[in-house]
Design a protein around this motif. Structure first.
Motif, PDB file in Angstrom:
ATOM      1  N   ARG A 231       0.861  -1.183   0.000  1.00 27.38           N
ATOM      2  CA  ARG A 231       0.000   0.000   0.000  1.00 27.38           C
ATOM      3  C   ARG A 231       0.895   1.229   0.000  1.00 27.38           C
ATOM      4  NH1 ARG A 231      -5.096   1.173   4.113  1.00 27.38           N
ATOM      5  NH2 ARG A 231      -5.924   2.977   3.008  1.00 27.38           N
ATOM      6  N   VAL A 232       0.722   2.107  -1.004  1.00 26.46           N
ATOM      7  CA  VAL A 232       1.595   3.274  -1.126  1.00 26.46           C
ATOM      8  C   VAL A 232       0.856   4.587  -0.903  1.00 26.46           C
ATOM      9  CG1 VAL A 232       3.210   2.103  -2.647  1.00 26.46           C
ATOM     10  CG2 VAL A 232       1.279   3.315  -3.650  1.00 26.46           C
ATOM     11  N   ALA A 233      -0.465   4.543  -0.786  1.00 26.07           N
ATOM     12  CA  ALA A 233      -1.270   5.741  -0.509  1.00 26.07           C
ATOM     13  C   ALA A 233      -2.621   5.267   0.029  1.00 26.07           C
ATOM     14  CB  ALA A 233      -1.465   6.572  -1.780  1.00 26.07           C
ATOM     15  N   GLU A 234      -3.441   6.223   0.448  1.00 27.31           N
ATOM     16  CA  GLU A 234      -4.743   5.858   1.006  1.00 27.31           C
ATOM     17  C   GLU A 234      -5.611   5.121  -0.007  1.00 27.31           C
ATOM     18  OE1 GLU A 234      -5.804   6.205   4.299  1.00 27.31           O
ATOM     19  OE2 GLU A 234      -3.639   6.523   4.356  1.00 27.31           O
ATOM     20  N   ASP A 235      -5.459   5.449  -1.290  1.00 21.10           N
ATOM     21  CA  ASP A 235      -6.314   4.853  -2.309  1.00 21.10           C
ATOM     22  C   ASP A 235      -5.540   4.087  -3.380  1.00 21.10           C
ATOM     23  OD1 ASP A 235      -5.081   7.030  -3.367  1.00 21.10           O
ATOM     24  OD2 ASP A 235      -6.825   7.787  -4.456  1.00 21.10           O
ATOM     25  N   LYS A 236      -4.236   3.837  -3.150  1.00 19.40           N
ATOM     26  CA  LYS A 236      -3.427   3.160  -4.161  1.00 19.40           C
ATOM     27  C   LYS A 236      -2.555   2.080  -3.529  1.00 19.40           C
ATOM     28  CE  LYS A 236      -2.918   7.010  -7.464  1.00 19.40           C
ATOM     29  NZ  LYS A 236      -3.411   8.157  -6.730  1.00 19.40           N
ATOM     30  N   CYS A 237      -2.298   1.047  -4.330  1.00 19.51           N
ATOM     31  CA  CYS A 237      -1.347   0.012  -3.949  1.00 19.51           C
ATOM     32  C   CYS A 237      -0.546  -0.366  -5.193  1.00 19.51           C
ATOM     33  CB  CYS A 237      -2.053  -1.210  -3.359  1.00 19.51           C
ATOM     34  SG  CYS A 237      -3.145  -2.077  -4.498  1.00 19.51           S
ATOM     35  N   VAL A 238       0.591  -0.993  -4.984  1.00 19.19           N
ATOM     36  CA  VAL A 238       1.424  -1.397  -6.117  1.00 19.19           C
ATOM     37  C   VAL A 238       1.747  -2.878  -5.989  1.00 19.19           C
ATOM     38  CG1 VAL A 238       3.609  -0.788  -4.979  1.00 19.19           C
ATOM     39  CG2 VAL A 238       3.482  -0.837  -7.472  1.00 19.19           C
ATOM     40  N   LYS A 239       1.618  -3.590  -7.091  1.00 21.71           N
ATOM     41  CA  LYS A 239       2.006  -4.999  -7.120  1.00 21.71           C
ATOM     42  C   LYS A 239       3.343  -5.088  -7.845  1.00 21.71           C
ATOM     43  CE  LYS A 239       0.416  -9.683  -8.221  1.00 21.71           C
ATOM     44  NZ  LYS A 239      -0.718 -10.519  -8.683  1.00 21.71           N
ATOM     45  N   ILE A 240       4.328  -5.650  -7.155  1.00 23.26           N
ATOM     46  CA  ILE A 240       5.666  -5.783  -7.718  1.00 23.26           C
ATOM     47  C   ILE A 240       5.941  -7.272  -7.924  1.00 23.26           C
ATOM     48  CG2 ILE A 240       8.104  -5.238  -7.396  1.00 23.26           C
ATOM     49  CD1 ILE A 240       7.190  -2.996  -5.525  1.00 23.26           C
ATOM     50  N   TYR A 241       6.402  -7.615  -9.109  1.00 19.74           N
ATOM     51  CA  TYR A 241       6.510  -9.006  -9.527  1.00 19.74           C
ATOM     52  C   TYR A 241       7.933  -9.534  -9.411  1.00 19.74           C
ATOM     53  CZ  TYR A 241       1.980  -7.826 -11.511  1.00 19.74           C
ATOM     54  OH  TYR A 241       0.687  -7.394 -11.668  1.00 19.74           O
ATOM     55  N   GLY A 242       8.039 -10.834  -9.125  1.00 18.09           N
ATOM     56  CA  GLY A 242       9.343 -11.470  -9.055  1.00 18.09           C
ATOM     57  C   GLY A 242       9.920 -11.748 -10.426  1.00 18.09           C
ATOM     58  N   LYS A 243       9.041 -11.906 -11.438  1.00 12.71           N
ATOM     59  CA  LYS A 243       9.485 -12.170 -12.809  1.00 12.71           C
ATOM     60  C   LYS A 243       8.820 -11.178 -13.764  1.00 12.71           C
ATOM     61  CE  LYS A 243      10.176 -17.168 -12.235  1.00 12.71           C
ATOM     62  NZ  LYS A 243       9.766 -18.504 -12.742  1.00 12.71           N
ATOM     63  N   PRO A 244       9.575 -10.564 -14.680  1.00 15.88           N
ATOM     64  CA  PRO A 244       9.011  -9.598 -15.633  1.00 15.88           C
ATOM     65  C   PRO A 244       7.900 -10.192 -16.491  1.00 15.88           C
ATOM     66  CG  PRO A 244      11.403  -9.474 -15.648  1.00 15.88           C
ATOM     67  CD  PRO A 244      11.053 -10.671 -14.818  1.00 15.88           C
ATOM     68  N   GLU A 245       7.986 -11.504 -16.821  1.00 15.54           N
ATOM     69  CA  GLU A 245       6.940 -12.101 -17.666  1.00 15.54           C
ATOM     70  C   GLU A 245       5.587 -12.136 -16.961  1.00 15.54           C
ATOM     71  OE1 GLU A 245       9.588 -15.730 -16.420  1.00 15.54           O
ATOM     72  OE2 GLU A 245       9.844 -13.584 -16.819  1.00 15.54           O
ATOM     73  N   HIS A 246       5.600 -12.288 -15.620  1.00 13.31           N
ATOM     74  CA  HIS A 246       4.348 -12.264 -14.864  1.00 13.31           C
ATOM     75  C   HIS A 246       3.737 -10.861 -14.874  1.00 13.31           C
ATOM     76  CE1 HIS A 246       5.627 -16.078 -12.478  1.00 13.31           C
ATOM     77  NE2 HIS A 246       4.928 -16.387 -13.550  1.00 13.31           N
ATOM     78  N   ALA A 247       4.606  -9.851 -14.777  1.00 13.67           N
ATOM     79  CA  ALA A 247       4.130  -8.461 -14.857  1.00 13.67           C
ATOM     80  C   ALA A 247       3.494  -8.206 -16.211  1.00 13.67           C
ATOM     81  CB  ALA A 247       5.290  -7.495 -14.614  1.00 13.67           C
ATOM     82  N   LYS A 248       4.139  -8.677 -17.260  1.00 13.94           N
ATOM     83  CA  LYS A 248       3.640  -8.478 -18.625  1.00 13.94           C
ATOM     84  C   LYS A 248       2.288  -9.166 -18.817  1.00 13.94           C
ATOM     85  CE  LYS A 248       4.945  -9.185 -23.470  1.00 13.94           C
ATOM     86  NZ  LYS A 248       5.958  -9.772 -24.392  1.00 13.94           N
ATOM     87  N   GLN A 249       2.162 -10.403 -18.304  1.00 13.30           N
ATOM     88  CA  GLN A 249       0.919 -11.152 -18.455  1.00 13.30           C
ATOM     89  C   GLN A 249      -0.249 -10.470 -17.740  1.00 13.30           C
ATOM     90  OE1 GLN A 249       3.293 -15.117 -17.690  1.00 13.30           O
ATOM     91  NE2 GLN A 249       1.177 -15.664 -18.052  1.00 13.30           N
ATOM     92  N   GLU A 250      -0.032 -10.061 -16.479  1.00  7.05           N
ATOM     93  CA  GLU A 250      -1.142  -9.451 -15.730  1.00  7.05           C
ATOM     94  C   GLU A 250      -1.471  -8.068 -16.268  1.00  7.05           C
ATOM     95  OE1 GLU A 250      -3.186  -9.595 -11.525  1.00  7.05           O
ATOM     96  OE2 GLU A 250      -1.007  -9.658 -11.411  1.00  7.05           O
ATOM     97  N   LYS A 251      -0.450  -7.344 -16.691  1.00  6.81           N
ATOM     98  CA  LYS A 251      -0.659  -6.008 -17.258  1.00  6.81           C
ATOM     99  C   LYS A 251      -1.563  -6.084 -18.485  1.00  6.81           C
ATOM    100  CE  LYS A 251       3.077  -4.127 -18.735  1.00  6.81           C
ATOM    101  NZ  LYS A 251       4.393  -3.450 -18.767  1.00  6.81           N
TER     102      LYS A 251
END
Length: 454
Positions: A231-251
């Motif tokens: 959680r980085v703000a009252e109304d925002k959160c960030v998901k950080i991935y262990g593998k770039p391919e997982h980030a690409k797929q979910e994005k």
């Protein structure tokens, strides 16, 4: 009543698994173990790992002279029997406060000072681990990492105060009461400040959850096999991935599905992260634990999500209860890494979750009334309710997909051969025609030459 030593606590795939043959109630559960109330003034913490039981026993022994430590009555290879506090946590105590009472700030500073004198390296505690007794007496629990982790400043405490909008109030009082402490904290933050985009998250390997840094000050609100969510703000959160391919797929899933009501709003994406809306509300699994029946409204919302997923090209049709959040804007579904890549035609994990809650039969009957066609598709073959059965069902889907692909490939190969043969025949025919034309031309030339000679 059976002895609490008969209680078994083990690590499951996603949470702790508890076998409790006693009547002692479960009053708390964390990463290391589960806590059971055994009397009005005693509780027992049972650990999954004997090493962690030993680590906390050593920390508690070192802090028995401190007024804010729980009394220890007995220890064992996998348990600690200690003092039970029937009191609110500091998080609950400060719930409706617009500023933190100065008396609480003074006591927290005293606690941190005494922990430092005792040579603890973890000079920190989240609000949920601090209890407020009568006369604002504070008690701290969960000291497994007291000598292991290095928190020279109270990162978790400041993080939790920030979430409930009391961090600035607390720091202003620290600055007034202990200016040197305030300056030391400020210096630490200046030297260790970084953008959330650079928070390190590492892949844990096949079948294991990601690994995160314990010193990160942002609030960790969840982690799994693909990434960690802060959680980085009252109304925002960030998901950080262990593998770039997982980030690409979910994005890809999130960005192409922003029009769908159950998809969280996305603000920003990067090669290893997605910044999205923070969902306020309980997950559906927690919500249903307090319900005696499954309402038609909830069944209808679940069915709508699943059928909408199918209509919009999702390949993995599922909605685990822990991934659905009950918000003021309706149900929101998270964790879409494999939504476009993993073939699953039925919501198998949802079926398992509802079965565990005792609501599966009701849900299927409600689906039958609302959407008979979907009900028929889901119940055409037996619904798997164990992990082994689910694995087998997924393997069948995988084989079916491969078979379909092979059939497509065979058809493609047949068409290729057919086109090749057709082309070959066409070339042969064209060659024959060209030869015939050439012969006619030669005959014509010979006849012409003969006429000229005559």
């Amino acid at each position: 009543m059976a002895d609490y030593k008969s209680i078994k606590v083990t690590k499951g795939l996603k949470t702790l698994e508890i076998d409790n043959p006693t009547n002692y109630p479960l009053i708390g559960m964390g990463a290391q173990g589960a806590v059971f109330k055994i009397s009005e003034d005693k509780c027992v913490k049972i650990y999954t790992d004997p090493l962690q039981a030993k680590m906390e026993a050593e920390a508690l022994k070192a802090g028995q002279h401190l007024s804010f430590f729980p009394k220890v009555f007995k220890t064992g290879s996998n348990f600690i029997e200690m003092e039970y506090f029937n009191a609110p946590t500091l998080k609950e105590y400060l719930k409706n406060c617009t500023y933190i009472p100065e008396s609480i700030t003074k006591k927290l500073l005293d606690v941190l000072r005494e922990m430092k004198k005792t040579k603890f390296t973890m000079l920190d505690a989240p609000l949920r681990h601090i209890f407020v007794l009568e006369n604002e007496e504070l008690k701290l629990i969960d000291h497994v990492n007291a000598f292991k982790r290095n928190h020279p400043i109270p990162l978790k405490l400041l993080r939790d105060l920030n979430i409930i909008l009391l961090k600035e109030s607390f720091l202003s009082q620290v600055k007034k009461l202990e200016p040197e402490t305030f300056e030391a904290w400020q210096k630490y933050f200046n030297e260790n400040s970084f953008d959330y985009k650079n928070i390190p998250v590492y892949s844990g390997g096949s079948g294991k959850g990601v690994k995160v840094e314990s010193s990160v000050t942002q609030t960790l609100i969840g982690s799994g096999h693909q990434g960690a969510v802060y959680r980085v703000a009252e109304d925002k959160c960030v998901k950080i991935y262990g593998k770039p391919e997982h980030a690409k797929q979910e994005k890809e899933v999130l960005m192409s599905s922003q029009k769908l009501s159950f998809i969280p709003k996305v603000y920003e994406t990067g090669s290893n992260y997605v910044l999205m809306e923070y969902l306020v509300g309980p997950d559906l699994n927690t919500f249903l634990k307090k319900q005696s029946s499954l309402s038609n409204d909830i069944a209808g919302r679940l069915l709508d999500i699943l059928t909408t997923m199918k209509k919009n090209g999702f390949k993995q049709i599922d909605a685990p209860l822990r991934h659905i959040f009950v918000t003021n804007n309706g149900f929101k579904l998270v964790d879409h890494v494999y939504s476009f890549s993993r073939v699953q035609e039925r919501p198998l994990e949802l079926f398992q979750n509802l079965h565990e809650r005792g609501f599966l039969d009701t849900f299927l009957q409600q689906v039958k009334e609302l959407d008979p066609k979907t009900h028929e598709e889901w119940t055409r073959s037996p619904i798997p309710l164990t992990n082994e059965e689910v694995t087998n069902d997924n393997l069948k889907n995988s084989k079916k997909t491969r078979s379909s692909k092979k059939g497509h490939d065979r058809k493609k190969e047949n068409n290729r051969k057919k086109n090749h043969n057709h082309k070959k025949e066409s070339n042969r025919k064209n060659g024959h025609d060209r030869k015939k034309d050439s012969n006619r031309k030669n005959d014509h030339e010979r006849k012409k030459g003969s006429d000229q000679r005559k």
